[in-house]
Design an enzyme around this catalytic site. Structure first.
Site, PDB file in Angstrom:
ATOM      1  N   LYS A 114      12.299   6.040  -7.772  1.00  0.00           N
ATOM      2  CA  LYS A 114      11.042   6.112  -8.516  1.00  0.00           C
ATOM      3  C   LYS A 114      11.176   7.011  -9.734  1.00  0.00           C
ATOM      4  CE  LYS A 114       7.617   4.605  -5.201  1.00  0.00           C
ATOM      5  NZ  LYS A 114       6.377   4.842  -4.491  1.00  0.00           N
ATOM      6  N   LYS A 197      10.830  -7.240  -2.604  1.00  0.00           N
ATOM      7  CA  LYS A 197       9.720  -7.042  -1.663  1.00  0.00           C
ATOM      8  C   LYS A 197       8.384  -7.228  -2.371  1.00  0.00           C
ATOM      9  CE  LYS A 197       7.741  -2.854  -0.318  1.00  0.00           C
ATOM     10  NZ  LYS A 197       7.189  -1.788   0.169  1.00  0.00           N
ATOM     11  N   LYS A 200       2.188  -3.835  -3.778  1.00  0.00           N
ATOM     12  CA  LYS A 200       0.901  -3.641  -4.456  1.00  0.00           C
ATOM     13  C   LYS A 200       1.113  -3.343  -5.934  1.00  0.00           C
ATOM     14  CE  LYS A 200      -0.899  -0.848  -0.767  1.00  0.00           C
ATOM     15  NZ  LYS A 200       0.087   0.250  -0.843  1.00  0.00           N
TER      16      LYS A 200
HETATM   17  N1  AQP Z   1       6.415  -6.748   1.380  1.00  0.00           N
HETATM   18  C1  AQP Z   1       6.172  -6.144   2.522  1.00  0.00           C
HETATM   19  N2  AQP Z   1       6.521  -6.727   3.680  1.00  0.00           N
HETATM   20  C2  AQP Z   1       6.274  -6.126   4.869  1.00  0.00           C
HETATM   21  N3  AQP Z   1       5.660  -4.931   4.982  1.00  0.00           N
HETATM   22  C3  AQP Z   1       5.280  -4.322   3.848  1.00  0.00           C
HETATM   23  N4  AQP Z   1       4.659  -3.134   3.616  1.00  0.00           N
HETATM   24  C4  AQP Z   1       4.495  -2.993   2.288  1.00  0.00           C
HETATM   25  N5  AQP Z   1       4.998  -4.046   1.628  1.00  0.00           N
HETATM   26  C5  AQP Z   1       5.505  -4.889   2.569  1.00  0.00           C
HETATM   27  C6  AQP Z   1       4.213  -2.223   4.660  1.00  0.00           C
HETATM   28  O1  AQP Z   1       2.877  -1.845   4.363  1.00  0.00           O
HETATM   29  C7  AQP Z   1       2.688  -0.458   4.558  1.00  0.00           C
HETATM   30  C8  AQP Z   1       2.251   0.094   3.197  1.00  0.00           C
HETATM   31  O2  AQP Z   1       2.667   1.348   2.942  1.00  0.00           O
HETATM   32  P1  AQP Z   1       2.341   2.055   1.535  1.00  0.00           P
HETATM   33  O3  AQP Z   1       1.052   1.597   0.981  1.00  0.00           O
HETATM   34  O4  AQP Z   1       2.444   3.524   1.817  1.00  0.00           O
HETATM   35  O5  AQP Z   1       3.467   1.700   0.523  1.00  0.00           O
HETATM   36  P2  AQP Z   1       4.561   0.628   0.334  1.00  0.00           P
HETATM   37  O6  AQP Z   1       5.367   0.406   1.547  1.00  0.00           O
HETATM   38  O7  AQP Z   1       5.322   1.041  -0.882  1.00  0.00           O
HETATM   39  O8  AQP Z   1       3.679  -0.668   0.047  1.00  0.00           O
HETATM   40  P3  AQP Z   1       3.452  -1.412  -1.300  1.00  0.00           P
HETATM   41  O9  AQP Z   1       2.471  -2.496  -1.019  1.00  0.00           O
HETATM   42  O10 AQP Z   1       4.747  -1.805  -1.913  1.00  0.00           O
HETATM   43  O11 AQP Z   1       2.728  -0.306  -2.172  1.00  0.00           O
HETATM   44  P4  AQP Z   1       3.096   0.404  -3.552  1.00  0.00           P
HETATM   45  O12 AQP Z   1       3.277  -0.711  -4.530  1.00  0.00           O
HETATM   46  O13 AQP Z   1       1.879   1.232  -3.828  1.00  0.00           O
HETATM   47  O14 AQP Z   1       4.335   1.220  -3.352  1.00  0.00           O
HETATM   48  C9  AQP Z   1       3.994   0.074   5.110  1.00  0.00           C
HETATM   49  O15 AQP Z   1       3.946   0.091   6.531  1.00  0.00           O
HETATM   50  C10 AQP Z   1       5.022  -0.932   4.637  1.00  0.00           C
HETATM   51  O16 AQP Z   1       6.165  -1.022   5.464  1.00  0.00           O
END
Ligand code: AQP
Length: 334
Positions: A114, A197, A200
């Site tokens: 990051k 992946k 969000k």
């Molecule tokens: N693509 C994915 N497939 C399966 N599981 C996923 N998770 C996220 N993306 C996928 C799971 O959702 C939870 C979210 O955790 P987070 O919001 O702390 O951050 P993250 O994992 O980084 O999720 P995002 O959606 O990608 O958010 P941003 O873009 O804000 O960083 C976790 O349990 C993760 O495993």
């Protein structure tokens, strides 16, 4: 016998959760809450490591909590709360930061990735200490089990190291948690870029299926998802990442096995398959979306549930923090 304790959380980093959050986290949490004493947090303090508009952050925090409940997390069963409502998270993070090595924190690959992406001027110290706050989240609740994606595995390893270090130095204080790593079949990829992946914070919206999107928009995104020229509905992550991703979504939402879905669509084109998947997604998301939007229309009840659960979480967290303060020699307030 009392149930084992489980902790997990998500950042309120978008107006809506995406289908990866739903399949990879919420659906599993919903099942796990039956057999564990579960704590599920909306980790708003973590979200501060990225720039936020204050009013938007407040809205996203409520929206995230509403989606937890709409997807089946029951606030009467699990402690569903907002991280900043329990001040012990930030307090324990400070204590843990004093036993974390600078080099140890610097080895975290998420920070390296990051900070490289943002550049040094836009990288804040909070991003560097993010894993320490995450360790505090987990250790405050004497957590036995942490369900996470494999990208978070390193952070849970650090949490274990910090718990063991503290316990060795000051006497047994923390439960050492075990990560439960999400299976590969629970990992969802971007519809337009199926080797990345789904996230969000994806740069483009076209490959992301949002839980709160208009169903017609989700259906259209599925119809436009990237596939390949073979024309056969077959799972092969290496050579057919697009179709494999769609199969994983299909299987996760219907509870069916991938080979059975392959059989059903044998000899039929991608169009039929995508249309069927769009129907599955729309019928799964529809009720979740309606429940979440209804809660957000009149958030008083949601706010009440969050307040009650913050008290429930605080009771456990304050106990752990008090023990920590005693052990490290902070003078108790009389
Ligand atoms: N693509 C994915 N497939 C399966 N599981 C996923 N998770 C996220 N993306 C996928 C799971 O959702 C939870 C979210 O955790 P987070 O919001 O702390 O951050 P993250 O994992 O980084 O999720 P995002 O959606 O990608 O958010 P941003 O873009 O804000 O960083 C976790 O349990 C993760 O495993």
């Amino acid at each position: 016998m009392s149930k084992a304790r489980l902790y997990s959380g998500m950042q309120p980093s978008a107006d809506s959760l995406q289908i990866g959050n739903y399949i990879g986290a919420l659906l599993q949490w919903r099942d796990l809450q039956e057999s564990y004493d579960a704590f599920f947090s909306v980790v708003d303090l973590h979200a501060l490591t990225q720039p936020n508009d204050p009013a938007e952050l407040r809205a996203k925090t409520r929206r995230t909590a509403a989606q937890y409940i709409a997807a089946g997390i029951e606030p009467s069963k699990s402690a569903l709360y907002v991280q900043s409502h329990v001040p012990a998270h930030a307090e324990l993070a400070w204590v843990l930061s004093t036993i974390t090595g600078f080099g140890e924190a610097g080895r975290m690959t998420q920070f390296k990735d990051k900070s490289q992406r943002y550049g040094s001027d836009a990288t804040n110290v909070g991003l560097f200490t993010y894993p320490v706050l995450m360790a505090a989240d987990i250790l405050l609740y004497q957590t036995n089990v942490v369900p996470v994606g494999d990208d978070q595995k390193q952070h849970v390893e650090l949490t274990r190291d910090l718990a063991e270090r503290f316990n060795a130095r000051y006497g047994k204080t923390f439960t050492v948690p075990t990560p439960v790593i999400q299976q590969d079949t629970a990992r969802i990829y971007d519809l337009q870029n199926p080797t990345s992946k789904m996230s969000k914070s994806a740069e483009s919206d076209a490959g992301v299926l949002w839980l709160l999107d208009d169903p017609a928009v989700s259906a259209k995104k599925i119809m436009r998802a990237v596939t390949d020229s073979e024309g056969v509905v077959r799972y092969d992550r290496e050579t057919k990442p697009g179709v494999s991703n769609l199969l994983v979504i299909f299987a996760a939402l219907t509870g069916r096995q991938i080979p059975a879905i392959e059989d059903e669509f044998a000899g039929r084109g991608y169009g039929d398959f995508k249309k069927a998947l769009a129907e599955v997604v729309v019928s799964e998301f529809g009720p979740v979306r309606e429940r979440a939007l209804a809660m957000l229309d009149d958030p008083a009840e949601l706010d009440r549930a969050l307040a009650v659960n913050a008290q429930k979480a605080s009771a456990v967290a304050e106990q752990t923090l008090g023990d920590v303060y005693d052990r490290i020699g902070l003078l108790r307030r009389s």
